[in-house]
Design a protein around this motif. Structure first.
Motif, PDB file in Angstrom:
ATOM      1  N   VAL A  66      50.462  56.750  29.573  1.00 49.29           N
ATOM      2  CA  VAL A  66      51.217  55.628  28.990  1.00 49.29           C
ATOM      3  C   VAL A  66      51.927  54.848  30.086  1.00 49.29           C
ATOM      4  O   VAL A  66      51.925  53.604  30.100  1.00 49.29           O
ATOM      5  N   ASN A  67      52.527  55.561  31.027  1.00 49.46           N
ATOM      6  CA  ASN A  67      53.222  54.883  32.126  1.00 49.46           C
ATOM      7  C   ASN A  67      52.241  54.138  33.027  1.00 49.46           C
ATOM      8  O   ASN A  67      52.560  53.071  33.559  1.00 49.46           O
ATOM      9  N   GLY A  68      51.041  54.686  33.188  1.00 50.97           N
ATOM     10  CA  GLY A  68      50.022  53.997  33.962  1.00 50.97           C
ATOM     11  C   GLY A  68      49.641  52.666  33.345  1.00 50.97           C
ATOM     12  O   GLY A  68      49.484  51.646  34.043  1.00 50.97           O
ATOM     13  N   VAL A  69      49.504  52.647  32.024  1.00 52.59           N
ATOM     14  CA  VAL A  69      49.218  51.398  31.304  1.00 52.59           C
ATOM     15  C   VAL A  69      50.392  50.427  31.448  1.00 52.59           C
ATOM     16  O   VAL A  69      50.200  49.224  31.671  1.00 52.59           O
ATOM     17  N   TYR A  70      51.606  50.953  31.346  1.00 54.81           N
ATOM     18  CA  TYR A  70      52.822  50.138  31.474  1.00 54.81           C
ATOM     19  C   TYR A  70      52.893  49.466  32.845  1.00 54.81           C
ATOM     20  O   TYR A  70      53.094  48.253  32.959  1.00 54.81           O
ATOM     21  N   SER A  91      58.999  31.908  37.616  1.00 54.05           N
ATOM     22  CA  SER A  91      60.392  31.626  37.279  1.00 54.05           C
ATOM     23  C   SER A  91      61.274  32.815  37.631  1.00 54.05           C
ATOM     24  O   SER A  91      60.792  33.955  37.748  1.00 54.05           O
ATOM     25  N   LEU A  92      62.555  32.547  37.788  1.00 54.91           N
ATOM     26  CA  LEU A  92      63.509  33.617  38.100  1.00 54.91           C
ATOM     27  C   LEU A  92      63.505  34.684  37.012  1.00 54.91           C
ATOM     28  O   LEU A  92      63.513  35.883  37.308  1.00 54.91           O
ATOM     29  N   THR A  93      63.457  34.258  35.743  1.00 56.76           N
ATOM     30  CA  THR A  93      63.468  35.214  34.638  1.00 56.76           C
ATOM     31  C   THR A  93      62.245  36.129  34.685  1.00 56.76           C
ATOM     32  O   THR A  93      62.372  37.357  34.582  1.00 56.76           O
ATOM     33  N   CYS A  94      61.060  35.530  34.859  1.00 58.97           N
ATOM     34  CA  CYS A  94      59.832  36.341  34.928  1.00 58.97           C
ATOM     35  C   CYS A  94      59.850  37.254  36.145  1.00 58.97           C
ATOM     36  O   CYS A  94      59.380  38.397  36.086  1.00 58.97           O
ATOM     37  N   CYS A  95      60.382  36.765  37.241  1.00 57.37           N
ATOM     38  CA  CYS A  95      60.470  37.561  38.464  1.00 57.37           C
ATOM     39  C   CYS A  95      61.367  38.777  38.242  1.00 57.37           C
ATOM     40  O   CYS A  95      61.016  39.896  38.634  1.00 57.37           O
ATOM     41  N   LEU A  96      62.503  38.577  37.591  1.00 52.68           N
ATOM     42  CA  LEU A  96      63.431  39.677  37.326  1.00 52.68           C
ATOM     43  C   LEU A  96      62.822  40.699  36.371  1.00 52.68           C
ATOM     44  O   LEU A  96      62.980  41.917  36.548  1.00 52.68           O
ATOM     45  N   VAL A  97      62.116  40.213  35.348  1.00 49.32           N
ATOM     46  CA  VAL A  97      61.455  41.121  34.408  1.00 49.32           C
ATOM     47  C   VAL A  97      60.403  41.956  35.136  1.00 49.32           C
ATOM     48  O   VAL A  97      60.298  43.175  34.936  1.00 49.32           O
ATOM     49  N   GLN A  98      59.632  41.303  36.003  1.00 46.17           N
ATOM     50  CA  GLN A  98      58.606  42.011  36.769  1.00 46.17           C
ATOM     51  C   GLN A  98      59.228  43.063  37.688  1.00 46.17           C
ATOM     52  O   GLN A  98      58.718  44.180  37.807  1.00 46.17           O
ATOM     53  N   ILE A  99      60.330  42.705  38.326  1.00 51.29           N
ATOM     54  CA  ILE A  99      61.035  43.652  39.194  1.00 51.29           C
ATOM     55  C   ILE A  99      61.473  44.878  38.412  1.00 51.29           C
ATOM     56  O   ILE A  99      61.239  46.021  38.829  1.00 51.29           O
ATOM     57  N   THR A 104      60.920  50.528  37.470  1.00 48.39           N
ATOM     58  CA  THR A 104      61.060  51.628  36.514  1.00 48.39           C
ATOM     59  C   THR A 104      59.740  52.379  36.366  1.00 48.39           C
ATOM     60  O   THR A 104      59.734  53.608  36.234  1.00 48.39           O
ATOM     61  N   TYR A 105      58.624  51.663  36.409  1.00 51.07           N
ATOM     62  CA  TYR A 105      57.321  52.344  36.401  1.00 51.07           C
ATOM     63  C   TYR A 105      57.236  53.341  37.551  1.00 51.07           C
ATOM     64  O   TYR A 105      56.808  54.492  37.369  1.00 51.07           O
ATOM     65  N   ALA A 106      57.625  52.897  38.741  1.00 47.53           N
ATOM     66  CA  ALA A 106      57.516  53.748  39.924  1.00 47.53           C
ATOM     67  C   ALA A 106      58.372  55.002  39.791  1.00 47.53           C
ATOM     68  O   ALA A 106      57.930  56.110  40.132  1.00 47.53           O
ATOM     69  N   ILE A 107      59.599  54.846  39.288  1.00 47.43           N
ATOM     70  CA  ILE A 107      60.506  55.991  39.157  1.00 47.43           C
ATOM     71  C   ILE A 107      60.053  56.917  38.026  1.00 47.43           C
ATOM     72  O   ILE A 107      60.099  58.148  38.150  1.00 47.43           O
ATOM     73  N   ILE A 108      59.601  56.323  36.918  1.00 45.13           N
ATOM     74  CA  ILE A 108      59.130  57.122  35.783  1.00 45.13           C
ATOM     75  C   ILE A 108      57.927  57.968  36.196  1.00 45.13           C
ATOM     76  O   ILE A 108      57.826  59.152  35.843  1.00 45.13           O
ATOM     77  N   GLU A 109      57.012  57.376  36.970  1.00 43.42           N
ATOM     78  CA  GLU A 109      55.813  58.092  37.407  1.00 43.42           C
ATOM     79  C   GLU A 109      56.182  59.361  38.174  1.00 43.42           C
ATOM     80  O   GLU A 109      55.661  60.446  37.899  1.00 43.42           O
ATOM     81  N   SER A 146      62.616  61.642  31.316  1.00 44.23           N
ATOM     82  CA  SER A 146      61.677  60.990  32.233  1.00 44.23           C
ATOM     83  C   SER A 146      61.644  59.483  32.054  1.00 44.23           C
ATOM     84  O   SER A 146      61.385  58.737  33.003  1.00 44.23           O
ATOM     85  N   TRP A 147      61.915  59.019  30.834  1.00 42.96           N
ATOM     86  CA  TRP A 147      61.882  57.576  30.569  1.00 42.96           C
ATOM     87  C   TRP A 147      63.261  56.927  30.641  1.00 42.96           C
ATOM     88  O   TRP A 147      63.397  55.793  31.123  1.00 42.96           O
ATOM     89  N   VAL A 148      64.282  57.629  30.189  1.00 45.48           N
ATOM     90  CA  VAL A 148      65.625  57.025  30.119  1.00 45.48           C
ATOM     91  C   VAL A 148      66.313  57.018  31.480  1.00 45.48           C
ATOM     92  O   VAL A 148      66.895  56.003  31.896  1.00 45.48           O
ATOM     93  N   TYR A 149      66.247  58.132  32.208  1.00 47.54           N
ATOM     94  CA  TYR A 149      66.931  58.242  33.493  1.00 47.54           C
ATOM     95  C   TYR A 149      66.526  57.142  34.476  1.00 47.54           C
ATOM     96  O   TYR A 149      67.386  56.487  35.075  1.00 47.54           O
ATOM     97  N   PRO A 150      65.220  56.883  34.684  1.00 45.34           N
ATOM     98  CA  PRO A 150      64.848  55.815  35.618  1.00 45.34           C
ATOM     99  C   PRO A 150      65.368  54.441  35.208  1.00 45.34           C
ATOM    100  O   PRO A 150      65.796  53.657  36.055  1.00 45.34           O
ATOM    101  N   CYS A 151      65.317  54.166  33.899  1.00 44.15           N
ATOM    102  CA  CYS A 151      65.778  52.849  33.422  1.00 44.15           C
ATOM    103  C   CYS A 151      67.281  52.688  33.628  1.00 44.15           C
ATOM    104  O   CYS A 151      67.755  51.625  34.053  1.00 44.15           O
TER     105      CYS A 151
END
Length: 316
Positions: A66-70, A91-99, A104-109, A146-151
């Protein structure tokens, strides 16, 4: 750096280097994205529909998929879009969302991989008490962690980035990363950089300790076990160990890319290094578990055999 306070969009300059072969890159990344979705969704579906696979190890593997798909979905659609676009502005908003999503993907993995290492340690070192120690309640707790801590952890650092104003617009990557964006801030970012460096060192610390501890204990038990038991331990640990090594290589590539000047390396090699942790772990992890674990492999063969053995009635 241009002095434009309140910049609201950025240029992803790395796409400029890809213009001459944009359609080749588009085809390659599209095929890779389809492959990532196929192997991960297949594993998720098989684990979900087969009650025999509702064991902790497979549930953790499902979360890894699931995290791989995310993670890949955070990058690939935008990457494909920009490859066919003649403007590389985000845009700044899209850039921040991507960041936020990429970090979080990296930390969750890495957190899920650490939890899976703990699961293998209990299974091999305490087999008689495995279901007592890794109870359904503990499985849910570990997955939630695993999901909450990284976020939560990254949100603390992310708030500092959100409150920046930016005086530069050029990000020399194909996606937004926090460090690259912070470097464009109008204010002094010493504290941000220091906190970021501390995070790079200490954020994966507990996960690394858990993985090293788990395998140290597994090795200790294996050295005293029979050859048959050693073979079983190697078989059950191989997919996880391969996933850890594969992902660690990707993280090191991205760390070098972000923190050090790598312009002496050819562009295509730098592109490979920047995208490794977002493409190869999601693509290979599910394939490793699908091929290496007998229960999953049997279900995959059964699924395809069931389709091919179906008798299609002929029309009269």
């Amino acid at each position: 750096m241009e002095n434009v306070s309140g910049v609201t969009s950025f240029i992803l300059a790395a796409y400029i280097e890809m213009e001459d072969l944009r359609y080749v890159y588009f085809t390659i990344f599209l095929l890779l994205y389809i492959l990532i979705l196929f192997v991960n969704v297949s594993l998720i579906v098989i684990i979900y529909i087969e009650k025999d696979l509702h064991e902790p190890m497979f549930i953790f593997a499902c979360n890894l998929a699931v995290n791989g798909v995310y993670g890949s979905t955070t990058l690939m659609p935008s990457l494909l879009h920009y490859l066919l676009s003649h403007t590389y502005e985000i845009s700044l908003t899209c850039c921040l969302v991507q960041i936020f999503c990429l970090h979080t993907y990296a930390i969750i993995e890495f957190t899920i991989l650490a939890v899976m290492g703990y699961d293998r340690y209990v299974a091999i070192c305490h087999p008689l008490h495995y279901h007592l120690i890794v109870s359904p309640r503990k499985v849910y707790m570990l997955i939630t962690f695993s999901w909450v801590y990284p976020c939560v952890y990254f949100s603390v650092y992310f708030i500092m980035t959100i409150h920046n104003t930016f005086c530069g617009r050029v990000i020399d990557k194909v996606y937004c990363m926090n460090y690259a964006l912070v470097r464009l801030s109008c204010r002094d970012t010493t504290i941000d950089s220091l906190f970021g460096m501390i995070s790079v060192i200490f954020l994966p610390g507990p996960q690394i300790v858990m993985i090293l501890f788990s395998y140290a204990q597994i090795l200790r038990i294996c050295l005293r076990a029979s050859k048959e038991s050693q073979a079983k331990a190697i078989q059950t640990c191989t997919p996880h160990l391969a996933a850890v090594i594969n992902y660690s290589i990707g993280c090191l590539f991205e760390l070098f890319q972000t923190r050090f000047n790598m312009t002496f390396i050819p562009y295509k090699a730098r592109l490979f290094m920047a995208l490794y942790f977002l493409i190869f772990p999601p693509m290979l992890n599910s394939a490793l578990y699908g091929v290496s674990i007998k229960t999953v492999r049997v279900q995959i063969f059964k699924m395809f055999r069931g389709k091919t053995n179906e008798v299609i009635p002929l029309k009269s």
